[in-house]
Design a protein around this motif. Structure first.
Motif, short mmCIF file in Angstrom:
data_model
loop_
_atom_site.label_atom_id
_atom_site.label_comp_id
_atom_site.label_asym_id
_atom_site.label_seq_id
_atom_site.Cartn_x
_atom_site.Cartn_y
_atom_site.Cartn_z
N LEU A 126 10.63 -4.25 7.18
CA LEU A 126 12.07 -4.04 7.09
C LEU A 126 12.53 -3.04 8.15
O LEU A 126 13.57 -3.23 8.79
CB LEU A 126 12.45 -3.53 5.69
CG LEU A 126 12.43 -4.56 4.55
CD1 LEU A 126 12.53 -3.85 3.20
CD2 LEU A 126 13.58 -5.57 4.70
N ALA A 127 11.75 -1.98 8.34
CA ALA A 127 12.09 -0.98 9.35
C ALA A 127 12.05 -1.59 10.75
O ALA A 127 12.91 -1.31 11.59
CB ALA A 127 11.14 0.21 9.25
N LYS A 128 11.05 -2.45 11.01
CA LYS A 128 10.96 -3.13 12.31
C LYS A 128 12.18 -4.02 12.56
O LYS A 128 12.59 -4.23 13.70
CB LYS A 128 9.69 -3.98 12.38
CG LYS A 128 8.41 -3.17 12.63
CD LYS A 128 7.18 -4.03 12.40
CE LYS A 128 7.12 -5.23 13.31
NZ LYS A 128 5.91 -6.05 13.09
N MET A 129 12.73 -4.56 11.49
CA MET A 129 13.91 -5.43 11.60
C MET A 129 15.20 -4.64 11.83
O MET A 129 16.26 -5.23 12.00
CB MET A 129 14.04 -6.29 10.34
CG MET A 129 12.96 -7.34 10.18
SD MET A 129 13.16 -8.28 8.65
CE MET A 129 11.88 -9.52 8.83
N GLY A 130 15.08 -3.32 11.78
CA GLY A 130 16.25 -2.49 12.05
C GLY A 130 16.93 -1.91 10.83
O GLY A 130 17.96 -1.24 10.95
N PRO A 169 12.30 13.75 2.42
CA PRO A 169 11.16 12.84 2.42
C PRO A 169 10.38 12.90 3.73
O PRO A 169 10.93 13.18 4.79
CB PRO A 169 11.82 11.46 2.24
CG PRO A 169 13.13 11.75 1.59
CD PRO A 169 13.57 13.06 2.16
N ILE A 170 9.09 12.65 3.63
CA ILE A 170 8.24 12.53 4.81
C ILE A 170 8.55 11.19 5.48
O ILE A 170 8.74 10.18 4.80
CB ILE A 170 6.75 12.59 4.43
CG1 ILE A 170 6.44 13.89 3.69
CG2 ILE A 170 5.86 12.42 5.65
CD1 ILE A 170 6.68 15.13 4.50
N GLU A 171 8.60 11.17 6.81
CA GLU A 171 8.94 9.93 7.51
C GLU A 171 7.85 9.54 8.49
O GLU A 171 7.35 10.37 9.25
CB GLU A 171 10.27 10.07 8.24
CG GLU A 171 10.77 8.77 8.84
CD GLU A 171 12.22 8.84 9.31
OE1 GLU A 171 12.66 7.89 9.98
OE2 GLU A 171 12.90 9.85 9.00
N ASN A 172 7.47 8.27 8.45
CA ASN A 172 6.52 7.71 9.42
C ASN A 172 6.77 6.22 9.54
O ASN A 172 7.13 5.55 8.56
CB ASN A 172 5.07 7.98 8.99
CG ASN A 172 4.11 7.88 10.17
OD1 ASN A 172 4.52 7.86 11.33
ND2 ASN A 172 2.81 7.83 9.89
N TYR A 173 6.60 5.69 10.75
CA TYR A 173 6.82 4.27 11.04
C TYR A 173 8.24 3.82 10.66
O TYR A 173 8.46 2.66 10.30
CB TYR A 173 5.79 3.39 10.32
CG TYR A 173 4.37 3.83 10.53
CD1 TYR A 173 3.85 4.03 11.81
CD2 TYR A 173 3.52 4.05 9.44
CE1 TYR A 173 2.53 4.44 12.00
CE2 TYR A 173 2.20 4.46 9.62
CZ TYR A 173 1.72 4.65 10.90
OH TYR A 173 0.42 5.07 11.08
N GLY A 174 9.19 4.75 10.68
CA GLY A 174 10.57 4.40 10.36
C GLY A 174 10.87 4.32 8.88
O GLY A 174 11.94 3.85 8.48
#
Length: 379
Positions: A126-130, A169-174
């Motif tokens: 989902l993150a890769k899709m924007g 929140p911790i954020e990684n890979y969007g």
């Protein structure tokens, strides 16, 4: 005196159907009239279920027949109520969380079917899709998301939001991520009863600064227990995704997982079922498929339950390896794994769009019979 049916019907035309503009005869409320000498039996069906409407209708029928037809007529009234029922919709009750558009619960009736792996890869796709994506690891007793996102040693910071301290929140890979795993030691067992676990979840939900999110994914623990009820009591869950492997022993529990969301008291829309570990294809034989755990089990279950089938994910060694090293396999480019998770994600989004078009906005359910849910404070 012998009465006439036509005279009875003509008299009943002087009475209005409760809540309608037509009289009893025109509206079809009078379904039958029988006459036996000086005896009259009238069958009437009205749509207004109130006691006042029923009594008023009965009294008016008695009066009008006695007045217009025969004052000594013996009258029997069989009155039924056919109130229009509201269409059943998957509507849940409660308050939405500002900034979060859709909340998707990913569940399984059974442990070990790869639910967390599917959730992690769904989130990064989902993150890769924007999309703006958050992920809440609700498995208090076995949190795995910190490892899968390579952030096991991270600790959420406190930020000031409108004068109140909030967890960032911790954020990684969007993907924005919160888990009880951030607040415990790697070898520490969480030994809490239901109310304590519900309170911890409540803090991660409402005391976090999620910001603007298109999707908040909930990685639910296995089963259909107290944590699930607490989550659905606290959050307006937009829809649920159920993960299963193809074999019958997993499908039996997946069926229960779907049934939990479809309970009338819960009524969370089930977006569909995912078949994980659907088949194995060895690298040296890329055209071969070995259905180690059975074939099309979850797909057939979806058909039986009249629930969308969202897709199948193969049993691939690199998916497990990617989860262990903290880089979800869907991040691999130009691979069959990436394609499988992209297809799954597109189907989830498609079903979510349908759900939001056909059904009203969701709220959190009200559950008052479970002691464990009492610890969750309403916001």
């Amino acid at each position: 005196m012998k009465l006439n049916k036509a005279d009875i019907l003509k008299a009943l035309e002087n009475i209005s159907a409760p809540g309608e503009g037509q009289n009893l005869v025109e509206s079809g409320a009078v379904t039958n009239v029988q006459v036996f000498g000086d005896e009259v039996e009238v069958d009437v069906t009205i749509k207004n279920p109130s006691l006042q409407a029923r009594k008023k209708t009965e009294v008016e029928i008695l009066k009008i027949i006695h007045k217009e037809v025969y004052e000594k007529a013996k009258i029997k009234i069989n009155l039924k109520v056919d109130a229009p029922t509201k269409p059943k919709v998957n509507q849940i009750k409660g308050n939405p969380i500002p900034g979060i558009q859709n909340i998707i619960a990913v569940a399984s009736g059974k442990g070990g079917v790869g639910k967390s792996t599917v959730t992690a890869n769904l989130a990064v796709t989902l993150a890769k899709m924007g999309f703006k994506v958050g992920l809440l690891d609700t498995d208090i007793y076995g949190p795995s998301m910190p490892i899968m996102f390579d952030v096991a040693l991270e600790k959420p910071l406190s930020v000031n939001v409108n004068g109140k301290p909030k967890m960032k929140p911790i954020e990684n890979y969007g993907v924005k991520l919160l888990s009880i795993g951030f607040f415990t030691q790697p070898n520490q067992a969480v030994i809490w009863r239901g109310p304590m676990a519900a309170k911890a979840l409540n803090q991660m939900i409402f005391d976090a600064h999620w910001g603007e999110l298109d999707f908040l994914l909930l990685d639910l623990p296995p089963g259909t227990g107290d944590i699930h009820l607490s989550i659905m009591q606290s959050l307006p869950v937009t829809g649920a995704v159920v993960v299963s492997t193809p074999q019958e022993i997993a499908l039996a529990d997946a069926r229960k997982g779907v049934a939990m969301f479809q309970q009338e008291a819960i009524s969370v829309p089930v977006l569909g079922i995912v078949e994980n570990m659907a088949y194995f294809t060895p690298a040296e034989l890329p055209n071969n498929k070995y259905h180690i755990f059975g074939k099309d089990g979850a797909k057939n279950l979806a058909e039986d339950l009249d629930t969308p089938f969202l897709g199948e994910i193969p049993l691939v060694q690199s998916i497990r390896e990617a989860g262990d090293i903290g880089r979800p396999a869907a991040l691999q480019t130009a691979t069959p794994i990436e394609a499988a998770f992209e297809e799954l994600t597109k189907n989830v989004v498609q079903e979510l769009v349908k759900r939001n078009t056909d059904l009203p906005p969701t709220e959190a359910i009200k559950i008052t019979t479970m002691a464990g849910c009492a610890a969750v404070k309403k916001k």
